[in-house]
Design a protein around this motif. Structure first.
Motif, mmCIF file in Angstrom:
data_model
loop_
_atom_site.group_PDB
_atom_site.id
_atom_site.type_symbol
_atom_site.label_atom_id
_atom_site.label_comp_id
_atom_site.label_asym_id
_atom_site.label_seq_id
_atom_site.Cartn_x
_atom_site.Cartn_y
_atom_site.Cartn_z
ATOM 1 N N ALA A 146 0.826 -1.207 0.000
ATOM 2 C CA ALA A 146 0.000 0.000 0.000
ATOM 3 C C ALA A 146 0.859 1.256 0.000
ATOM 4 N N VAL A 268 -2.602 4.794 5.452
ATOM 5 C CA VAL A 268 -1.605 3.729 5.569
ATOM 6 C C VAL A 268 -0.833 3.867 6.879
ATOM 7 N N GLN A 283 -9.049 1.677 1.888
ATOM 8 C CA GLN A 283 -8.620 0.940 0.700
ATOM 9 C C GLN A 283 -9.048 1.667 -0.574
ATOM 10 N N ILE A 286 -6.410 4.076 -1.416
ATOM 11 C CA ILE A 286 -5.244 3.428 -2.016
ATOM 12 C C ILE A 286 -5.547 3.085 -3.479
ATOM 13 N N ASP A 287 -6.749 2.601 -3.726
ATOM 14 C CA ASP A 287 -7.140 2.283 -5.103
ATOM 15 C C ASP A 287 -7.109 3.539 -5.978
#
Length: 299
Positions: A146, A268, A283, A286-287
């Protein structure tokens, strides 16, 4: 001295200051205790111990001077900062924060920003500077998949945002908050919303005050209806950050990418420190960084 003892001592000092400043007495209440900031409510005032590593010298005094000139938009300190055991402390009127259980006041926030951005810039107002937090957050990342995704996305940002080189000329110069999100709004006793936390207040490009909700929307975390409410209210109020009647993403794209990366890095770091997996919205950020990397460099 243990951290708990230091924090307990600081809390007691803030309560003492609050009791000397408040016109209404009440049981002290911790409003915020994160990221090196402690805010305590005592009656009708909020007493804040600012981050120890922030600059609170002459420039901060200038930000306070500017804040008190726009009392319908900003909540400024009631007096000059205090030094409490080496910590900068300010006392401000207390306001009710945004209730996460209620419908978010997107329109009110947008109108406040439009009003701030349309305020004549006071003489000698300090500069906001550059969006330095994104580089700082990325520098704090550890190792892992990540973190690597976030770093790759960061590398696609313009050099001046990464701390390399000067900001390009031509950006609008308005009075901006510098770190806007819904947590920076309170409702006063008169029932009106205002903006708090003036540590980044200064002259800059107003599009950066729209960057956080734009980033959350582009990552799929902020619902399109909420984004529409916010942006629509801002443009209807005459906010200058986006072109009237034009494509808002011509100005929003780079700031939104930058804040998406900043938020992702914070997610993160938080997960690593808490020894936990990323949750769904984290998430998603992060995507979003993965999509930014695939889109390539931005000018």
């Amino acid at each position: 001295m243990h951290t708990e003892t230091v924090q307990s001592s600081l809390f007691a000092r803030l309560v003492e200051i609050g009791r000397d400043s408040a016109s209404v007495s009440s049981e002290p209440e911790t409003l915020y205790d994160r990221h090196g900031v402690l805010v305590v409510r005592v009656g009708d005032v909020a007493v804040k111990a600012h981050q120890a590593d922030r600059e609170h010298g002459a420039v901060f005094l200038e930000r306070i001077r500017v804040a008190v000139t726009v009392p319908d938009v900003l909540v400024g300190p009631l007096g000059p900062p205090l030094d409490v055991d080496g910590r900068t402390v300010t006392v401000s009127p207390y306001g009710e924060p945004v209730d996460p259980r209620q419908d978010p006041p997107w329109e009110e926030g947008a109108r406040l920003l439009a009003a701030l951005h349309s305020t004549p810039v006071p003489v000698d107002a300090p500069s906001w500077g550059r969006p330095a937090r994104v580089a700082r957050r990325v520098s704090e990342l550890g190792h892992g998949p990540a973190a690597d995704v976030v770093r790759h996305a960061f590398a696609t940002l313009p050099a001046w945002i990464r701390g390399e080189g000067a900001e390009p000329p031509g950006a609008s110069e308005c009075l901006i908050h510098g770190d806007w999100h819904l947590g920076q709004m309170v409702r006063g006793r008169d029932g009106r919303w205002r903006l708090i936390d003036i540590e980044d207040l200064g002259v800059g490009d107003p599009v950066w005050d729209l960057a956080r909700p734009a980033a959350l929307y582009s990552a799929g975390v902020l619902h399109p209806d909420d984004w529409g409410r916010f942006l629509g209210a801002y443009t209807e109020a005459g906010g200058p950050a986006v072109p009237a009647g034009g494509d808002p993403w011509t100005t929003l794209d780079v700031p939104a990418r930058s804040l998406a990366i900043q938020i992702a890095a914070t997610c993160v770091i938080s997960a690593e420190r808490g020894n936990r997996p990323l949750d769904g919205p984290e998430q998603a950020m992060i995507d979003a960084c993965g999509r930014i990397s695939r889109a390539g460099d931005v000018a």
